[in-house]
Structure formats: C-alpha cells, structure tokens
Scaffold this motif. Structure first.
Motif, PDB file in Angstrom:
ATOM      1  N   CYS A  71       6.245  82.170  70.251  1.00 57.30           N
ATOM      2  CA  CYS A  71       6.570  83.203  71.293  1.00 57.30           C
ATOM      3  C   CYS A  71       7.826  83.964  70.828  1.00 57.30           C
ATOM      4  CB  CYS A  71       6.657  82.520  72.695  1.00 57.30           C
ATOM      5  SG  CYS A  71       4.934  82.038  73.412  1.00 57.30           S
ATOM      6  N   LEU A  72       8.810  82.992  70.470  1.00 59.83           N
ATOM      7  CA  LEU A  72      10.277  83.752  70.037  1.00 59.83           C
ATOM      8  C   LEU A  72       9.952  84.473  68.764  1.00 59.83           C
ATOM      9  CD1 LEU A  72      12.821  80.253  70.347  1.00 59.83           C
ATOM     10  CD2 LEU A  72      12.369  82.194  71.970  1.00 59.83           C
TER      11      LEU A  72
ATOM     12  N   TYR B  76      10.969  88.710  68.906  1.00 59.39           N
ATOM     13  CA  TYR B  76      11.697  89.311  67.837  1.00 59.39           C
ATOM     14  C   TYR B  76      10.930  90.505  67.389  1.00 59.39           C
ATOM     15  CZ  TYR B  76      14.281  90.114  63.422  1.00 59.39           C
ATOM     16  OH  TYR B  76      14.809  90.418  62.648  1.00 59.39           O
TER      17      TYR B  76
ATOM     18  N   VAL C 242       6.029  77.678  71.660  1.00 60.27           N
ATOM     19  CA  VAL C 242       7.569  78.133  72.094  1.00 60.27           C
ATOM     20  C   VAL C 242       7.920  78.882  70.764  1.00 60.27           C
ATOM     21  CG1 VAL C 242       9.849  77.834  72.348  1.00 60.27           C
ATOM     22  CG2 VAL C 242       7.995  76.637  73.924  1.00 60.27           C
ATOM     23  N   SER C 243       7.844  78.455  69.505  1.00 56.39           N
ATOM     24  CA  SER C 243       8.521  79.158  68.278  1.00 56.39           C
ATOM     25  C   SER C 243       7.707  80.376  67.976  1.00 56.39           C
ATOM     26  CB  SER C 243       8.472  78.186  67.316  1.00 56.39           C
ATOM     27  OG  SER C 243       9.308  76.866  67.262  1.00 56.39           O
TER      28      SER C 243
END
Length: 522
Positions: free
Chosen positions: A270-271, A275, A267-268
């Motif tokens: 993907c974030l 960005y 998830v990190s």
C-alpha cells in the motif's frame, strides 16, 4: 453498557470500549495540553520538534482508535485528528527532512522561531479542547447499518455511473471538478465530487445487500474502480477516503486476522502504491506546468486523458534528476502548513478581526447565483475566489493562496478566541444535524452525511468556505436521493430481509431481493 434510545443515538446498542473513551477523552487532552505548554515555554527548534512529535504520536494513536476500534463517532475527535495530521505530523515530517540538510524550519521558511512555536502550541491546545468537548459535551453517533435496505445498493451503481460519466465528459479533471471560464462548475461535476470520496465506504457497508457484491472478485474490482476515479482529485482525497473505507470495514465487523508477515506485506504494498500515486499526480502537475496549460484555480487547461498520458510518458521517458529533486522538495515542504496560521496569529495582535466576513463569504459562495442575484452580484464573490483574498488585505498580509483551515478562518474573523470556537461550534452543529435534523430520513442518507463529515474533518486544509459549500452539495444530493429511493422501493419489492452476520462471520450467499412487478391495484 448499552446505548440510549430515541433521537440521541442513531442507534446501535453496541458502543466503543470505555477504556478507549477514557483514553481519547482524558488521556489525549492532558498530553496535548502539557506538550503545548512545553513548546510555548521553550520556544526553540528543539522544543518545537518535541511538540510536533507529541502531537504526531497522539494523532497516530487516535486515528487508529477512531477508524479501527470505535463503533461510534464524535465529530470533535475527528476534527482534532484532522488538525494534528496537518499541523503536527506535517511539521514533524518537514523538520525531519530538513534535518538531513542541517536546516531548521525557521531558517528554511524565514519565520521567527517564537512565532512558529506559539502557533504549534495553540494547535495543540485547540486539539486538546476538541477532545475534551467531545468527551464532556458531544453525544456519540452510532449508525445502525442493519437498517440499510437492499434497494440502497442502486446508489452505488448510480454513483459509479455519474463519476465515470463526469470523467468521460471532462466535468471532473485534474484537482477535482472542472471550472468554467466564468468560475462555475457543472451539476454532474459537483455531484461526482461529493459522491466519489465516500463511495468506497458506502460500497463496503452495502456489500451484504447485494448478491453480486458478496462475491469477492466483483466487490474488489468495484472498489478498485472507485478508488482509481479519485486519482485526479489529489493525494489527500485518496488518503482520507481510505480512512473512511477502513472505518466502514470496522462498522461491518470485518477484522483482519491474517498473520503478521502478511499484514506487513500488504502495508508495504500500500505504501509503495501511494508513492506511485504521488509520483503520477506530481508528474501530471509537472506536465501541465511544462506545457503552459495552467488555468483557473490551479487546474490545467488540458483534457484529463491527455494529461495522464503525458504524465505517464514523462515518467517513462523524460523523468530526470531535476524532477526527482522537485518531487522530494514537494513532499518535504508541502506538508508544512503551519506558516499561514502562524502569520495570522502574529497579525491578530495588531489588526482587528473581520467579525464574520469569512463565514459570510462562505455562505455567499454556497448560495446559487440565481438566488444571490436577488440581493447582490455573485460575480464579485466568485472574483475573490478564496478566503485569503478576503482576509489578507485587511490583516496586512499579501493576497495569495495559502494553507487555510478552520483555524485560519476562525482567527481571521475573531482572533485567537475564534480559532478555538470555530471548530468546536462547527462540530457540535454537525452532530446536531446528523442526530436530530436527519433523525427521520432514510438510513442511507444518515450514512452519507456521517461519512462525508468524516472525510471533510480529517482534512486539515478544509477551510470554512469549503465546508459550507460541501455541506450545500451534500444537502442537494440527499434531497435528490429521497425521490429516487421512493421510486426504487415502489418498483423493486423486497422479498425478505436477512440480518447481517456477526463480526468475523462470512455470510452465506442468499437471494435478498426478488424483482416483481407491483400490481396496479396497489
């Protein structure tokens, strides 16, 4: 609990948990209804932020349930989430960012707090009505992916080729399909624009129909290419395509059972990727503005490859504090799409509605020029370009580009009642079309209609005209695919069908299709 048979469902006996249905059908509307009244009665900045926060919590939970837990869909529920994503979650993001500078939204955007609070209350009530209508009136749609054919995989390969070809020839560019000087788009650009957003999800659904896609590396590479092709279309196109992709994984029963730490890492990552995508996209916009290459409808007059190269070079060598501040301001202010709806709510009290002119404008935009010329001049429609140019002069507002949606189209035509009726009627019409009108077409076409409808309704700023034009393009695509499917099945004879595996079970690699020449006697 089993599903009905016949044209009512499309048509898997597996249904969503009754507890989830009750939560979305009764719990969410009640919470939104109460939050709307609270925000309306306490029309202060604090009351506004509380209403936006409640709407944000509701939509985050609802989107999770719809794309991860549900085995069927109601269009009204998806449309409600689309409105809340933009109007509630977007407003909350802007409010939190402005709080760092000790500003309120009303101060920053020069809008009366009473008007903004009234507008967000209406959004919460309309979203509550959509959830209720979905529970009481709308029949859920369930597609049976086991009816997809092995030969349907060709759609994926043809779709990728069309999109790559449109990119290579400049028919797809920054912000989507390239528009000519006389405001026309090409067939390839239009088809690529309609195929691209749902192609990753279709690839997931057809994975078990192809020996090649069953292998992890080719499958992931193809998904990566399909998602990367969406980059010029903008941030929202990618985000909502990912929603459809996750929903497709849910339909095939692919549950992610990795440890929590691994999920957190992914998830990190993907974030961080989102960005970076946002930075590249904004750098493309920044480069186009700096070079003076602005042109029709916001698209740059610079070739896409040159624009991407310029943006990457700028990020690497020319990025400065001014760019970072502009991007931060864009992320802060761009998510606040409520002002235009708020302005229309105010103007609807003193100005009569347009009585269907927005819908007629959308139909005019969707009608091919050759047909429209029999009754009128299509160039007059194209010269207007967008709904705001039709509505704003008649409603006492400046004619400029705004954040329009189903709500703004409805309130422009018929005032506040129209803002309630337009999304409800549209969703029920879409449900009827997928269930009944497409009841006898190949299963792949049903999936295309469902996923494209899902992609459109998740977007707050998908206006009435955009929906009508996209529906026209989708109809053309589906009609064009039927003869391709017939020819494909004629020349590629399916040897046998292997049922899809149970959820969580990895299928064995087996031969699904044997290519045989069909004897002429047949």
């Amino acid at each position: 609990m089993t599903g009905r048979t016949g044209s009512a469902y499309l048509f898997s006996p597996e249904v969503t948990s009754p507890a989830i249905v009750q939560e979305l059908g009764w719990g969410m509307p009640l919470l939104l209804f109460l939050a709307g009244w609270f925000t309306y009665l306490f029309r202060t900045n604090t009351g506004f932020e509380i209403g936006a926060a409640v709407g944000s919590i509701v939509v985050c939970r609802s989107v999770y349930l719809l794309v991860v837990k549900c085995q069927d869909l109601r269009f009204t529920w998806v449309a409600s989430c689309g409105l809340l994503l933009g109007y509630a979650l977007g407003s909350l993001n802007t409010a939190l960012q402005l709080a760092k500078t000790h500003q309120t939204i009303a101060e920053h955007f020069y809008r009366p707090q009473d008007d903004l609070s009234t507008a967000i209350s209406l959004v919460l009530w309309i979203s509550a009505a959509l959830f209720l209508v979905g529970f009481i009136v709308e029949r859920p749609i369930r597609l049976d992916r086991t009816k997809l054919l092995n030969t349907d995989v060709i759609y994926v390969y043809i779709g990728v080729l069309i999109y790559l070809g449109a990119l290579a020839t400049g028919q797809i560019g920054y912000m989507g399909a390239a528009v000519s000087d006389d405001r026309h788009v090409t067939v390839a650009g239009t088809m690529a624009g309609i195929i691209g957003p749902t192609l990753p999800a279709i690839t997931v659904l057809l994975r078990n129909k192809s020996n090649l896609l069953r292998r992890t590396l080719p499958f992931r590479l193809l998904l990566l290419v399909e998602i990367a092709c969406l980059l010029p279309s903008g941030r929202r196109a990618i985000i909502y395509s990912l929603f459809c992709l996750v929903f497709a994984f849910t339909l095939v029963g692919d549950r992610w059972r990795s440890p929590l730490w691994k999920k957190a890492m992914v998830v990190s990552a993907c974030l961080a990727g989102l960005y970076c995508v946002n930075m590249l996209y904004y750098a493309m916009r920044y480069s186009a503005e700096q070079s003076g290459a602005a042109k029709r409808m916001g698209a740059p007059d610079m070739p896409l490859g040159e624009l991407v190269t310029s943006a990457v070079k700028f990020i690497k060598d020319g990025r400065n504090a001014s760019f970072d501040e502009d991007m931060a301001a864009n992320l802060r202010d761009r998510t606040f799409v409520l002002p235009y709806f708020s302005d229309l709510v105010v103007q609807s009290r003193t100005h009569p509605g347009l009585h269907g002119q927005i819908v007629l404008f959308g139909l005019g935009m969707a009608t091919p020029s050759a047909i429209y010329s029999l009754a009128g001049d299509k160039d007059k429609i194209l010269a207007l370009g967008m709904e705001e140019m039709v509505a704003n002069p008649q409603l006492g507002l400046p004619a400029k580009d705004e954040a329009n949606s189903l709500l703004t189209g409805g309130i422009s035509d018929f005032g506040i009642p129209g803002a309630f009726v337009y999304p409800i009627v549209l969703c029920l019409l879409m449900n009827f079309t997928v269930r009944v009108v497409l009841g006898r077409v190949p299963e792949l076409i049903k999936f295309l209609a469902l996923l494209m409808s899902l992609w459109m309704l998740f977007q707050t700023e998908m206006a009435v005209t955009g929906l009508i034009v996209t529906a026209r393009n989708l109809a053309i695509l589906m009609l064009g695919w039927i003869p391709v499917a017939i020819v494909t099945r004629f020349f590629l004879k399916t040897s046998h069908r292997v049922p899809d595996p149970l959820p969580g079970k990895r299928p064995a690699i087996v031969t699904l299709v044997r290519y045989e020449a069909v004897p002429k006697s047949q």
